[in-house]
Design a protein around this motif. Structure first.
Motif, PDB file in Angstrom:
ATOM      1  N   LEU A  49       0.840  -1.208   0.000  1.00 20.23           N
ATOM      2  CA  LEU A  49       0.000   0.000   0.000  1.00 20.23           C
ATOM      3  C   LEU A  49       0.872   1.253   0.000  1.00 20.23           C
ATOM      4  O   LEU A  49       0.583   2.228  -0.685  1.00 20.23           O
ATOM      5  N   VAL A 108      -5.285   4.327   5.150  1.00 25.26           N
ATOM      6  CA  VAL A 108      -5.074   2.903   5.440  1.00 25.26           C
ATOM      7  C   VAL A 108      -5.005   2.729   6.956  1.00 25.26           C
ATOM      8  O   VAL A 108      -4.188   3.370   7.622  1.00 25.26           O
ATOM      9  N   THR A 126       0.717   4.463   7.708  1.00 21.03           N
ATOM     10  CA  THR A 126      -0.441   3.697   8.155  1.00 21.03           C
ATOM     11  C   THR A 126      -0.997   4.302   9.433  1.00 21.03           C
ATOM     12  O   THR A 126      -0.236   4.732  10.296  1.00 21.03           O
TER      13      THR A 126
END
Ligand code: ZN
Length: 455
Positions: free
Chosen positions: A256, A270, A305
């Protein structure tokens, strides 16, 4: 010298791995895993082991996943007090995983007792935090490629299996005989993990067969992942990824981050909704020799994240309608926070439930992938209208071609090859392929049957 193999799990199924090697003067247990998935298998976690745990001299742990390590607390509670050899990263991850599962088991038992829905009175956890603490004192981390004497003339050597952080293959030398156990084999050319190392020689080989009948798509997992997320976000949905919190979650985060670095998914947050996965992600930066990522990439992927630690934050995430990616455990949707997200986003046709690894028979993951449109969760049926996708190329397990590639690394055929850790069709497909391609003598291992080696 007598030498035998008996499997008490991980034979005919992908969970419960426990393979006993007996010599004239030693009993070594290769892996000590929990059964997961089908109820008939899970019930075996409650049955006594057919051998006295006190008679086992040592346990060799190939990696931390619960289907390989999760029976250790019970083994220790039932009297096993010998050393458990594993790599340093496996020791760290096992500590995280076992503590987490004791916490869940204790909470679930307390909840069942409060609500009175268990048929057992009182409901008991499979194991407790005390059992876990006892088991953790037995862990003996050793390095890769180091010869460790286990007992008498039995010695152990770990090599990289590439499956998750710390994962190893195990070579046991018993006098002049060499037994090799593949543990779980990873991928070749994975973006994060190192390739499984070849081994030159084995007299007896135990090889896993999770994907013995399947090949992963050869498409670039990054593009496939990006495309699924982009089309879900375009229709205003959320992507829920049930992920093995140790292993695949970290690889997903890296993918990602790579997509974001390439200018994709920039407005899609995310979330990693798992305190355990967060701790495992931090461990990646502490075991830099065990994977391909340099320190700065490791840290950048974590920084991109949003970590969700406490339950209230997790609930807020479930209620938040903004398109996003949520990674949460468990990987086969058998429990954990991901269930709350599936309950919230599963009925929403705009959303996507994306699987990223093997779904064992009987799990909610396997049911969804088989096309079921209702899931039982928290005692109620939840309709699933979300897109259900599976990116098997994100799996931490090599496919059949990769297993064969690893087998081709042996310089001479083993006297016998034993196939374990696969559902029956997969194990048998691998047996046929080994016979055809390598002309080796291969046997699919029957559960609880003893095989005399050296005959
Ligand atoms: Zn595994």
């Amino acid at each position: 010298m007598s030498l035998s193999l008996t499997s008490f799990g991980g034979a005919g199924t992908v969970t419960g791995s426990k393979h006993l090697i007996e010599t004239s003067d030693a009993r070594i247990l290769l892996d000590c895993g929990l059964f997961q998935g089908l109820k008939v298998l899970r019930e075996r976690n409650w049955e006594p082991l057919p051998i006295d745990p006190r008679s086992i001299d040592a346990v060799v742990l190939t990696h931390a996943h619960l289907d390989h390590s999760g029976y250790l607390p019970i083994l220790a509670r039932e009297g096993f007090a010998g050393p458990v050899y594993c790599t340093a990263a496996t020791a760290d991850l096992t500590e995280i995983l076992l503590r987490d599962s004791a916490e869940i088991a204790e909470k679930d038992a307390a909840y069942a007792n409060r609500k009175g829905f268990s048929k057992h009175k009182p409901a008991l956890p499979l194991f407790t935090m005390r059992d876990v603490e006892r088991a953790l004192t037995l862990l003996r981390p050793i390095g890769f490629h180091v010869d460790q004497r286990l007992r008498g003339n039995v010695a152990l050597r770990f090599r990289r299996a590439g499956h998750i952080l710390g994962a190893a293959t195990a070579e046991l030398r018993c006098n002049d005989r060499v037994i090799v156990f593949s543990g779980d084999l990873g991928r070749f050319g994975d973006a994060v993990m190192l390739d499984p190392e070849p081994i030159a020689r084995a007299d007896y080989l135990l090889v896993e067969s999770t994907y013995g009948d399947r090949t992963h798509a050869r498409t670039n997992p990054l593009d496939a992942l990006g495309a699924i997320i982009e089309r879900t976000v375009a229709r205003g949905g959320t992507i829920v990824i049930p992920a093995f919190t140790v292993g695949r979650a970290q690889v997903l985060l890296h993918h990602l981050w790579t997509l974001k670095e390439a200018g994709r998914l920039l407005s899609t947050p995310v979330f990693l909704d798992s305190p355990m996965a967060i701790r495992a992600t931090d461990l990646m930066c502490h075991h830099l020799d065990d994977h391909r990522l340099p320190q700065d990439v490791c840290e950048a992927a974590s920084a991109a994240t949003k970590y969700v630690r406490d339950v209230e934050e997790s609930k807020a995430l479930t209620a938040n309608p903004v398109p996003k990616v949520i990674i949460a455990g468990s990987g086969m949707a058998t429990g954990g926070r991901v269930l709350h997200h599936i309950k919230a986003f599963g009925p929403d046709a705009r959303s996507t439930i994306l699987f990223a690894g093997y779904q064992a028979a009987g799990t909610r993951g396997a049911r969804l992938l088989a096309g079921e449109t209702e899931l039982k969760m928290f005692g109620a049926w939840v309709p699933i209208r979300a897109e259900v996708a599976n990116l098997s190329e994100l799996s931490a397990h090599g496919d059949v071609d990769e297993i064969m590639r690893w087998l081709h690394g042996f310089e001479a055929p083993p006297e016998r090859t034993f196939i374990v850790h696969g559902e029956p069709a997969a194990a048998d497909a691998l047996r046929v392929r080994i016979g055809r391609e390598l002309q080796w003598r291969a046997t699919v291992v029957d559960d609880r049957r003893s095989y005399n080696l050296g005959e």
